[in-house]
Design a protein around this motif. Structure first.
Motif, short mmCIF file in Angstrom:
data_model
loop_
_atom_site.label_atom_id
_atom_site.label_comp_id
_atom_site.label_asym_id
_atom_site.label_seq_id
_atom_site.Cartn_x
_atom_site.Cartn_y
_atom_site.Cartn_z
N ASP A 66 -50.57 -65.53 0.97
CA ASP A 66 -50.99 -66.43 -0.11
C ASP A 66 -50.14 -66.27 -1.36
N VAL A 67 -49.56 -65.09 -1.53
CA VAL A 67 -48.71 -64.86 -2.70
C VAL A 67 -47.24 -65.09 -2.36
N ILE A 68 -46.82 -64.58 -1.21
CA ILE A 68 -45.39 -64.57 -0.89
C ILE A 68 -44.85 -65.96 -0.54
N ILE A 69 -45.57 -66.68 0.30
CA ILE A 69 -45.03 -67.96 0.78
C ILE A 69 -44.75 -68.95 -0.37
N PRO A 70 -45.69 -69.12 -1.33
CA PRO A 70 -45.38 -70.03 -2.45
C PRO A 70 -44.12 -69.63 -3.22
N LYS A 71 -43.88 -68.31 -3.33
CA LYS A 71 -42.68 -67.88 -4.05
C LYS A 71 -41.42 -68.26 -3.28
N LEU A 72 -41.48 -68.10 -1.94
CA LEU A 72 -40.32 -68.44 -1.12
C LEU A 72 -40.04 -69.94 -1.22
N LEU A 73 -41.11 -70.72 -1.18
CA LEU A 73 -40.93 -72.18 -1.26
C LEU A 73 -40.29 -72.58 -2.58
N LYS A 74 -40.79 -71.97 -3.65
CA LYS A 74 -40.24 -72.29 -4.98
C LYS A 74 -38.78 -71.90 -5.10
N PHE A 75 -38.42 -70.83 -4.40
CA PHE A 75 -37.05 -70.33 -4.47
C PHE A 75 -36.09 -71.24 -3.71
N GLY A 76 -36.67 -72.09 -2.85
CA GLY A 76 -35.81 -73.01 -2.11
C GLY A 76 -35.77 -72.78 -0.62
N VAL A 77 -36.61 -71.90 -0.13
CA VAL A 77 -36.67 -71.71 1.32
C VAL A 77 -37.40 -72.92 1.91
N LYS A 78 -36.86 -73.44 3.04
CA LYS A 78 -37.47 -74.63 3.65
C LYS A 78 -38.88 -74.32 4.11
N LYS A 79 -39.72 -75.34 4.13
CA LYS A 79 -41.14 -75.13 4.41
C LYS A 79 -41.37 -74.39 5.74
N ASP A 80 -40.78 -74.90 6.80
CA ASP A 80 -41.01 -74.29 8.10
C ASP A 80 -40.55 -72.83 8.13
N ASP A 81 -39.46 -72.59 7.42
CA ASP A 81 -38.91 -71.23 7.41
C ASP A 81 -39.80 -70.28 6.60
N ALA A 82 -40.29 -70.77 5.47
CA ALA A 82 -41.08 -69.91 4.60
C ALA A 82 -42.28 -69.34 5.36
N TYR A 83 -42.87 -70.17 6.21
CA TYR A 83 -44.04 -69.71 6.97
C TYR A 83 -43.65 -68.74 8.09
N GLN A 84 -42.36 -68.64 8.35
CA GLN A 84 -41.88 -67.70 9.38
C GLN A 84 -41.40 -66.40 8.76
N TYR A 85 -41.68 -66.19 7.49
CA TYR A 85 -41.02 -65.07 6.82
C TYR A 85 -41.37 -63.71 7.44
N GLY A 86 -40.40 -62.84 7.29
CA GLY A 86 -40.60 -61.44 7.67
C GLY A 86 -40.03 -60.63 6.54
N THR A 87 -39.61 -59.42 6.79
CA THR A 87 -38.97 -58.66 5.71
C THR A 87 -37.78 -57.89 6.25
N SER A 88 -36.99 -57.39 5.33
CA SER A 88 -35.95 -56.43 5.68
C SER A 88 -36.64 -55.17 6.16
N ALA A 89 -35.87 -54.13 6.32
CA ALA A 89 -36.41 -52.89 6.89
C ALA A 89 -37.65 -52.38 6.15
N CYS A 90 -37.67 -52.56 4.85
CA CYS A 90 -38.81 -52.03 4.11
C CYS A 90 -39.82 -53.13 3.81
N TRP A 91 -39.50 -54.02 2.87
CA TRP A 91 -40.50 -54.99 2.42
C TRP A 91 -39.90 -56.22 1.75
N GLU A 92 -38.57 -56.33 1.70
CA GLU A 92 -37.96 -57.45 1.01
C GLU A 92 -38.05 -58.69 1.90
N PRO A 93 -38.79 -59.72 1.48
CA PRO A 93 -38.96 -60.89 2.34
C PRO A 93 -37.64 -61.57 2.71
#
Lengths: 251, 660
Positions: B299-326
Motif C-alpha cells: 500500500d505504501v511502496i506501489i504508489p511510490k513506484l508508480l509516481k516515479f514512473g514505473v509502468k503500472k503492470d511492473d509496479a505490481y510485480q515489484y521485488g527488491t534487491s538483495a536487502c530491501w531496495e525495491p
C-alpha cells in the motif's frame, strides 16, 4: 504527578494499551516493582554510570490528551488506556474532565488499583471506567495493616460496590512465598473469589524486577525465593475452579 | 554435489577469524593454488564458453543438481559488475534455450551474435550434463531445457537453480530468486491436479531447493558471512488490488521456519487486506529468530513506484534487491546500492566551515547544512556518473527488454536502469540538529564554538552531557511533529539534490533511509552531537533506542515522506525479545496488522534476548545455530565480527530496558 506514559503495553488489560503511571501510593508492599511510584513528590534518581534525573512530571490536560491518543489506531481489538501507578484512584478524581472526554470517544478505560481507598474515590470515577484490575494481596486484617499498610475492610467494601454495580473486574495477584502464598492467605483468597468471582485473574511471581529502580533511588531491594513451578500450577488450577480464566504471567 | 574442499580445520580457522569474505580469495590462492578467479581470455563470450566447457559437473545423489566450480569463477573485479538483482527466471521456465535465440535474420548487430553465443554455450553445458547425468528424471529435465518449456514444478525449480548457479559462476553476487510463489503457481497447481505431486511432496521439493541454495553459503557470502542476497519474494497484490498470496506462499514460509537457516531469506509483500493467518505464519517464522520474512508494504511502496514512473503492470510485480531496495525483478538492472550518503559527513563538513562564525540562528545553521549537503551529494553524483557497467550478454539473456531492443544491459537494454544509493546516520544527524537547536539557540547553554570543542574532545570532559544527549526523549524515531518535520525537510532536500541526476543510460537516482554501512562508515568517525562518541556505530536503519518504541517508531516511519525518489529501501528495524512475542502473540499480530494499515514502508525484526546474545558471545560453542538479523540479511551470530555482535547486544539491552 505522572512518572511515565508507556505505549504498547500488552499486560495491562485487553488489547494493546497505553498505560499512565501515577506517582504516589498509600500502600507499602515490600515487593513493589515500581518504587519510583510510591512517593507523591518528584524524586531525583541516580544511575550507576553517574547520570541522574527526576522521576515525576506534571502534565496539563491538553498534553495528556495528545499523548494518550497517539496510539488510538492500535486499539481496535479491545485496547485502550490503563491508569496505573502508584495508586491511580488517589489522583484520578482530578481528571474527571479528561475521563469524560475519553469516554465520549468510546475509548476503553481500565484502572490498575489496589483499591484500599475511600469509597467516595471509587464512586467518583465509576461511570468512566470500563474495567477494574484489582490487586489481590493480603486478606487478613492485621497482616495487611502490618505488612502493606492496607485496610482490608475498606478493600472489601469497594469490591462489594463494584460487583453490585456489575462492573467488569479482573484480579491480579503478586505471588511470593514470604507473604501472599501462605496457606492462610490463600484460603482467604479462595473465599474472596468464591464470593466475588472476577471474569479473569492473573497470577505472577514477584521478582526483583524493580532492582535497577531501587538502586537508582538508593533503596534496598529484597530478594524473593523462587516459587516452584508445580506450586504455581497447582495454585492456578485451584483458582480455575471458581474463575473462568486464570493466567500465569511469566515476567 | 560439489563439496567445500577445505578441511574442517581450515573452515574453522576461517570462521573463527571472523574475517570478511573478500579475503576468501587470498585464502584460496595461498592454500589451494588450484582455486583462482578466471581472468577474461579474449572476449566475454570466449571466456563464458570456456567456463561452460571446463567446469566440473559433479555426480549428485541429491534431488537437484547445483554446482559452482570455484576453480573457474569469472573475475568481475574490474569495472562495475552487475549484482544485487534478480534475473528473469520466467524466460527459462517458459522457453527452451533454443527458443530464446535470435533467428538467423534477426542477428543484426554484435550484441545479438554475442547473445546467441551465450545461449549456445549454455546449451553446450546442458549437453555435457545430459551426457553425464545418471538420474533418469534429471536427464529428462535437462534435455528438455534445450528445446521446451518446463513441464512441472520440480523441473522449473531445477531450471531456476541452473541459471542461478551460472550467475554465481560468472562472478555476480547477491543474486535473488524472484517471486517464486507467483512464477511457480501454475505449474504447481497443474502437477497437483494431475496427481504428479502431493502437497507434502511440494514441501519436500521446496525444502531441498532451499537447502541446495544454502549449500555454497561460504562462497556466496559477500561482505560478511551470510550476506548472500538470496532473497525470495512472496505475496503481493495485483493491479486490481487482489492479494496474490497462495498455498506456495505459505509453504515457503513454513519450510524456512522449519529449516531455521539464515539463508535463503524471504520478503513477504503485505497490504491492509492481507489475511490474518498469513501474518500469523510470518510471525511464527520471525519468532524463531531467523530474521525472515521481512515485510514490505504494498500500500505504501506501489504508489511510490508508480509516481516515479514505473509502468503500472511492473509496479505490481515489484521485488527488491538483495536487502530491501525495491526494483522490478527480471526487468530492472538497477544497481541499488551504488554508493552511500553519510549525513554525519555533511554535518562534519558544516563544522569545518569558516562561515560558522556568522551563524546566529538555527535557520542559518540549517542553511549551511544544506549547502554542505549539496556539495557532498555533488561529489557522489560526479563519481557515479563515471561508472560504466560491464558488458554482459548472460544477464541480458535474462533481463526483459534486452532481446526486443537488441541491446546489452550495459547499453540500456533493460526496461529499468536506474541507480540507487543508501543513506546512513540520518538518525544521528537529526538528533544532533535537534540538540543544537535546543542547547545552542533555544536555551543558549553552549555556543557553537563550545559544541565544536566538546566534539573535538570526544566528550572527555563532558561525560554527563554526552549521557544527557543520548537520553533525550525528543529524538529520531519518536512520533513528535518537530522531529518528523525536520527529518522530512532533510530528506526532501536530499531529493532536490538528486532528482536531476541521469546516469549514462538515462536512468534516474533514488535513495532510501536504510543502509548496511552503519558500522563501517562510523569507524573512526568523530563524535557527533547526539551523544555518539568517536567510532561508535551510527543508528541502524529506521530504529529507536527506546524499549516501548514499537507503535511509536511505526507511527514515525509512517509519517515520513517516501515520495519522489525516496523509496530505495526504508526499513523499520525492531529488536524484540522472544518472550515478549510468545506471551502476547495475538496482540502482537494485532499490532502488525494495524502497523501495515498505518503505513510502514518495510519492517524487519530481530527476535533475540540480550541474555542469550551475551552468553553466545562468551560461549560460542553452545550456540552453533543462533541466527540473527544483521542488515538486510541474517547470519550465524558466531560468524559475525565482534563489533556487530556488540551492536546487537547493545540494541537488545536497550529494547529490554536494561540500559537507561
Amino acid at each position: 504527578m505522572i512518572t511515565n506514559i508507556q505505549r504498547m503495553c500488552m499486560n495491562d488489560g485487553p488489547g494493546i494499551r497505553t498505560t499512565v503511571f501515577f506517582k504516589g501510593c498509600n500502600l507499602r508492599c515490600p515487593w513493589c516493582s515500581n518504587p519510583e511510584n510510591i512517593h507523591f513528590e518528584a524524586e531525583k534518581y541516580y544511575i550507576e554510570d553517574g547520570t541522574s534525573g527526576v522521576y515525576g512530571n506534571d502534565y496539563s490536560e491538553t498534553e495528556l490528551w495528545e499523548m494518550l491518543l497517539k496510539d488510538e489506531k492500535y486499539w481496535k481489538n479491545g485496547g485502550g488506556i490503563t491508569f496505573s501507578g502508584g495508586e491511580p484512584l488517589l489522583q484520578l478524581g482530578h481528571y474527571i474532565k479528561l475521563l469524560g472526554r475519553l469516554k465520549n470517544k468510546r475509548i476503553h478505560i481500565a484502572v490498575e488499583t489496589a483499591i484500599h481507598v475511600p469509597t467516595t474515590y471509587v464512586q467518583e470515577i465509576l461511570p468512566y471506567i470500563d474495567l477494574f484490575i484489582i490487586d489481590v494481596k493480603l486478606m487478613d486484617l492485621v497482616e495487611c495493616q502490618r505488612i502493606i499498610c492496607g485496610n482490608v475492610n475498606q478493600y472489601m467494601k469497594n469490591i462489594e460496590l463494584l460487583f453490585s454495580e456489575k462492573k467488569e473486574v479482573w484480579f491480579r495477584m503478586p505471588c511470593n512465598l514470604e507473604y501472599t502464598m501462605s496457606v492462610v492467605n490463600r484460603e482467604k483468597i479462595i473465599e474472596l473469589v468464591k464470593k466475588y468471582p472476577p471474569s479473569y485473574m492473573e497470577i505472577f511471581q514477584t521478582h526483583s524486577l524493580g532492582r535497577k529502580k531501587y538502586e537508582s533511588l538508593r533503596l534496598n531491594c529484597e530478594n524473593y525465593v523462587e516459587i516452584e513451578e508445580s506450586t504455581m500450577i497447582k495454585w492456578q488450577q485451584e483458582l480455575q475452579q471458581y474463575i473462568p480464566q486464570v493466567k500465569w504471567i511469566k515476567l | 554435489m560439489f563439496a567445500d574442499c577445505r578441511t574442517d580445520v581450515e573452515k574453522n580457522e576461517y570462521k573463527r577469524s571472523g574475517e570478511m569474505k573478500l579475503e576468501f580469495d587470498t585464502w584460496c590462492k595461498s592454500t589451494h593454488p588450484g582455486f583462482y578467479r578466471i581472468q577474461r581470455v579474449g572476449s566475454y563470450n570466449d571466456t563464458f564458453e570456456k567456463i561452460c566447457e571446463l567446469i566440473e559437473i559433479p555426480e549428485s545423489q541429491e534431488r537437484f543438481l547445483y554446482f559452482i566450480d570455484p576453480r573457474f569463477l569469472f573475475d568481475t573485479t574490474r569495472g562495475y559488475r552487475f549484482e544485487n538483482l534478480t534475473p528473469n527466471y520466467e524466460r527459462i521456465i517458459e522457453y527452451g534455450l533454443q527458443e530464446l535465440k535470435y533467428p538467423e535474420k534477426e542477428q543484426t548487430n554484435l550484441f545479438t551474435k554475442d547473445y546467441n553465443r551465450v545461449v549456445d554455450s549454455l546449451i553446450l553445458l546442458v549437453n555435457r550434463i545430459v551426457l553425464k547425468e545418471r538420474m533418469e528424471r534429471r536427464r529428462t529435465f535437462f534435455s528438455r531445457m534445450i528445446t521446451n518449456q518446463a513441464e512441472g514444478f520440480e523441473e522449473a525449480l531445477q531450471r531456476i537453480l541452473f541459471i542461478n548457479q551460472m550467475f554465481w559462476q560468472m562472478g555476480h553476487r547477491l543474486i535473488g530468486l524472484g517471486r517464486l510463489d507467483q512464477i511457480l503457481w501454475k505449474l504447481y497447481q497443474n502437477d497437483l491436479k494431475n496427481g504428479i505431486i502431493s502437497i507434502e511432496d511440494a514441501k519436500n521439493v521446496i525444502r531441498d531447493f532451499l537447502q541446495t541454495l544454502h549449500s555454497y553459503y561460504w562462497l556466496k557470502s559477500n561482505v560478511l558471512m551470510g550476506d548472500t542476497g538470496q532473497i525470495i519474494l512472496l505475496g503481493g497484490i495485483d493491479a486490481e488490488g487482489r492479494d496474490q498470496s497462495n498455498e506456495l506462499t505459505k509453504m515457503f514460509i513454513q519450510v524456512i521456519e522449519q529449516l531455521h537457516l539464515p539463508d535463503p531469506k524471504v520478503l513477504l509483500r503485505v497490504n491492509k487486506n492481507t489475511e490474518r493467518t498469513l501474518i500469523e505464519l510470518a510471525l511464527q517464522c520471525m519468532k524463531t529468530g531467523v530474521g525472515s520474512p521481512i515485510l514490505a508494504n504494498d500500500d505504501v511502496i506501489i504508489p511510490k513506484l508508480l509516481k516515479f514512473g514505473v509502468k503500472k503492470d511492473d509496479a505490481y510485480q515489484y521485488g527488491t534487491s538483495a536487502c530491501w531496495e525495491p526494483l522490478i525483478p527480471g526487468k530492472s538492472i538497477s544497481p541499488n546500492n551504488i554508493a552511500y550518503l553519510s549525513y554525519p559527513k555533511v554535518m562534519q563538513a558544516v563544522w569545518e566551515q569558516e562561515e560558522l562564525k556568522e551563524v546566529h540562528s538555527f535557520e542559518q545553521f540549517m542553511q549551511l547544512f544544506y549547502i554542505q549537503l549539496h556539495n557532498i551529494i555533488g561529489g557522489i553524483k560526479q563519481s557515479i556518473s563515471e561508472i560504466r557497467l560491464q558488458y554482459n550478454p548472460l544477464l541480458s539473456l535474462f533481463t526483459e527488454g534486452c532481446f526486443e531492443r537488441k541491446k546489452d544491459v550495459s547499453a540500456g537494454g533493460a526496461i529499468y536502469s536506474n541507480y540507487g544509493i543508501t543513506t546512513v546516520g540520518l538518525s544521528n544527524t537529526v538528533n544532533a540538529l535537534l540538540n543544537i537547536k535546543k542547547h545552542v539557540y533555544d536555551t543558549e547553554r553552549y555556543s557553537l564554538k563550545e559544541v565544536q570543542n566538546i566534539l573535538a574532545d570526544n566528550y572527555e570532559k563532558d561525560i554527563y552531557l554526552q549521557k544527557e544527549l543520548k537520553s533525550e526523549t525528543q529524538k529520531y524515531g519518536v512520533d513528535d511533529m518537530e522531529v518528523i518535520t525536520l527529518t522530512n525537510d532533510i530528506i526532501r532536500k536530499t531529493t532536490a539534490e538528486t532528482l536531476d541526476f541521469r546516469n549514462y543510460l538515462g536512468g534516474k537516482l533514488k535513495f532510501g533511509l536504510s543502509a548496511p554501512s552503519y558500522i563501517d562508515a562510523a569507524k573512526d568517525f568523530p563524535a557527533t552531537f547526539d551523544g555518539r562518541k568517536k567510532g561508535e556505530a551510527f543508528g541502524v536503519h529506521i530504529s529507536s533506542a527506546r524499549s516501548e518504541g514499537y507503535t511509536e517508531i511505526v507511527n514515525f516511519a509512517a509519517a515520513l515522506d517516501y515520495n519522489e525518489n525516496r523509496f530505495n529501501g526504508n526499513v523499520v528495524d525492531f529488536m524484540v525479545s522472544p518472550r515478549f512475542i510468545e506471551q502476547n502473540y495475538d496482540k502482537f499480530v494485532d499490532f502488525l496488522m494495524v502497523a501495515i494499515e498505518e503505513g510502514f514502508f518495510e519492517l524487519q525484526m530481530n527476535v533475540v534476548s540480550s541474555e542469550q546474545l551475551i552468553d553466545a558471545r562468551k560461549n560460542p560453542d553452545l550456540y552453533p545455530n543462533l541466527v540473527v538479523r544483521v542488515w538486510g540479511f541474517s547470519a550465524y551470530f558466531n560468524e559475525l565480527p565482534q563489533e556487530y555482535k556488540d551492536v546487537l547486544i547493545q540494541r537488545a539491552m536497550e529494547n529490554e530496558g536494561k540500559t537507561i
